[in-house]
Design an enzyme around this catalytic site. Structure first.
Site, mmCIF file in Angstrom:
data_model
loop_
_atom_site.group_PDB
_atom_site.id
_atom_site.type_symbol
_atom_site.label_atom_id
_atom_site.label_comp_id
_atom_site.label_asym_id
_atom_site.label_seq_id
_atom_site.Cartn_x
_atom_site.Cartn_y
_atom_site.Cartn_z
ATOM 1 N N MET A 1 0.845 -1.200 0.000
ATOM 2 C CA MET A 1 0.000 0.000 0.000
ATOM 3 C C MET A 1 0.878 1.247 0.000
ATOM 4 O O MET A 1 0.394 2.352 0.252
ATOM 5 C CB MET A 1 -0.931 -0.011 1.206
ATOM 6 C CG MET A 1 -1.909 -1.193 1.157
ATOM 7 S SD MET A 1 -3.430 -0.898 2.043
ATOM 8 C CE MET A 1 -2.823 -0.647 3.694
ATOM 9 N N HIS B 1 9.148 -3.398 3.499
ATOM 10 C CA HIS B 1 8.792 -3.562 2.085
ATOM 11 C C HIS B 1 10.040 -3.813 1.248
ATOM 12 O O HIS B 1 10.036 -4.665 0.348
ATOM 13 C CB HIS B 1 8.134 -2.292 1.538
ATOM 14 C CG HIS B 1 6.873 -1.875 2.231
ATOM 15 N ND1 HIS B 1 6.789 -0.751 2.999
ATOM 16 C CD2 HIS B 1 5.633 -2.440 2.251
ATOM 17 C CE1 HIS B 1 5.559 -0.608 3.465
ATOM 18 N NE2 HIS B 1 4.829 -1.626 3.034
ATOM 19 N N GLN C 1 -10.517 -2.784 1.674
ATOM 20 C CA GLN C 1 -10.056 -3.531 2.850
ATOM 21 C C GLN C 1 -10.067 -2.668 4.119
ATOM 22 O O GLN C 1 -9.642 -3.111 5.183
ATOM 23 C CB GLN C 1 -8.667 -4.119 2.621
ATOM 24 C CG GLN C 1 -7.520 -3.127 2.591
ATOM 25 C CD GLN C 1 -6.208 -3.776 2.194
ATOM 26 O OE1 GLN C 1 -6.057 -4.238 1.073
ATOM 27 N NE2 GLN C 1 -5.266 -3.833 3.118
ATOM 28 N N MET D 1 8.517 -2.609 11.782
ATOM 29 C CA MET D 1 8.313 -1.497 10.856
ATOM 30 C C MET D 1 6.903 -1.542 10.286
ATOM 31 O O MET D 1 6.379 -2.611 9.995
ATOM 32 C CB MET D 1 9.341 -1.561 9.738
ATOM 33 C CG MET D 1 10.713 -1.227 10.245
ATOM 34 S SD MET D 1 11.802 -0.814 8.905
ATOM 35 C CE MET D 1 13.293 -0.511 9.833
ATOM 36 N N SER D 2 6.315 -0.360 10.149
ATOM 37 C CA SER D 2 4.964 -0.252 9.612
ATOM 38 C C SER D 2 4.789 1.151 9.049
ATOM 39 O O SER D 2 5.308 2.122 9.625
ATOM 40 C CB SER D 2 3.938 -0.485 10.728
ATOM 41 O OG SER D 2 2.668 -0.021 10.322
HETATM 42 P P1 AMP Z 1 1.470 -2.928 3.456
HETATM 43 O O1 AMP Z 1 2.007 -1.865 2.555
HETATM 44 O O2 AMP Z 1 1.482 -2.539 4.894
HETATM 45 O O3 AMP Z 1 0.159 -3.490 2.986
HETATM 46 O O4 AMP Z 1 2.515 -4.128 3.377
HETATM 47 C C1 AMP Z 1 2.897 -4.673 2.153
HETATM 48 C C2 AMP Z 1 3.675 -5.930 2.415
HETATM 49 O O5 AMP Z 1 4.832 -5.620 3.199
HETATM 50 C C3 AMP Z 1 2.886 -6.983 3.196
HETATM 51 O O6 AMP Z 1 3.179 -8.277 2.690
HETATM 52 C C4 AMP Z 1 3.415 -6.803 4.596
HETATM 53 O O7 AMP Z 1 3.312 -7.970 5.380
HETATM 54 C C5 AMP Z 1 4.861 -6.468 4.324
HETATM 55 N N1 AMP Z 1 5.435 -5.775 5.484
HETATM 56 C C6 AMP Z 1 4.957 -4.677 6.101
HETATM 57 N N2 AMP Z 1 5.726 -4.372 7.168
HETATM 58 C C7 AMP Z 1 6.700 -5.312 7.226
HETATM 59 C C8 AMP Z 1 7.791 -5.556 8.114
HETATM 60 N N3 AMP Z 1 8.043 -4.785 9.156
HETATM 61 N N4 AMP Z 1 8.585 -6.621 7.862
HETATM 62 C C9 AMP Z 1 8.331 -7.442 6.799
HETATM 63 N N5 AMP Z 1 7.328 -7.261 5.942
HETATM 64 C C10 AMP Z 1 6.516 -6.214 6.141
#
Ligand code: AMP
Length: 281
Positions: A29, A36, A60, A183-184
């Protein structure tokens, strides 16, 4: 290369497939961070051509969730993704992905009913639907997902199995800040004091891991320990603390086999998740 339309992605994929190039997909996203980027680097190791999708998927998000506020920075994301090895960034608009009201959804039963599925009704239906659309558009050989969203990995793997998608799901480990915080993209919402409170998520999980390593097998005791650790900080508003079998995502009483210890906590307005996965003898 930045691509906004499904038609153009399909043309490029066709050319790659004709040249027998393998294609890896990393769905995101956006607002990219090291988590990522670790997925993109892994995809680059495994494939000739890597597509990173950046799409904040409205279906979602629940009505009171952060779809509008979700952080976005395409210019920065583009540079980071290319540096990490992406060949193509697919950034469709909402109208491109959902030109008319959508009437077809992909729903994985059972696995979506516990954990985040309990507090985010409809969330996984939105995720599986958009990921199925991305799989149909990109037709990747492999797709990369982070264990940070452990339930998502499990749900998408089941969808791939049940619907015969011809691709491999590659789960990738959680990437953390130096102090342990997973991380987020949502971490940018955290004010400085909230950022400190957020450390309790990983700390409580790591301490629980030690308890398990020392021989504790009673799920209730471990959940009580984690809950008490989080409750030391009044900013931590617990959504859930759960211990489940990672294959079924059903709650367990005694730890054995492939075990997922997962939690979701709200700090201020920010909902954070974290987990550990352990093989318990
Ligand atoms: P998102 O942009 O949050 O929807 O995440 C996109 C992808 O990156 C998803 O498969 C997440 O599980 C992965 N992801 C997000 N944060 C992390 C993290 N800290 N470590 C590993 N993968 C991550």
């Amino acid at each position: 290369m930045l691509v906004k339309t499904i038609k153009e992605v399909r043309n490029i994929i066709k050319q790659n497939k004709l040249r027998e190039k393998t294609v890896g997909l990393v769905p995101t996203m956006g607002y990219l961070h090291e988590g990522h980027l670790s997925l993109i680097r892994k995809a680059k190791q495994d494939n000739d051509f890597v597509i990173v999708s950046i799409f904040v998927n409205p279906i979602q998000f629940g009505p009171n969730e952060d779809f509008e506020d979700y952080p976005r920075d395409l210019d920065r994301d583009y540079k980071l993704a290319i540096e990490a090895g992406a060949n193509l960034i697919f950034n469709p608009s909402v109208e491109e992905m959902y030109p008319q009201e959508i009437k077809t959804f992909v729903e994985v039963r059972d696995l979506t009913e516990n954990l985040c599925g309990l507090s985010r009704p409809g969330h996984f239906r939105g995720v599986t639907t958009v990921v199925a659309k991305l799989f149909n558009i990109v037709q990747p050989d492999k797709a990369y997902f982070g264990q940070k969203d452990a339930q998502q990995v499990s749900v998408i793997s089941k969808m791939v199995q049940d619907l015969n998608f011809d691709l491999e799901i590659v789960p990738c480990p959680i990437v953390r800040e130096n102090d342990g915080l997973a991380m987020s993209s949502r971490n940018v919402y955290l004010k400085a004091t909230e950022r400190k409170s957020a450390l309790l998520l990983s700390q409580s999980l790591f301490q629980a891991q030690e308890l398990i390593n020392k021989g504790e097998r009673n799920a209730e005791n471990i959940k009580d320990f984690i809950t008490a650790t989080l409750q030391k900080d009044e900013k931590c508003d617990i959504d859930y603390v759960k211990i489940v079998d990672f294959d079924t995502l059903k709650d367990i009483e005694i730890l054995k086999g492939n075990v997922l210890v997962a939690l979701a906590v709200k700090i201020g307005k920010t909902r954070l998740i974290d987990n550990i996965i352990m093989e318990v003898k």
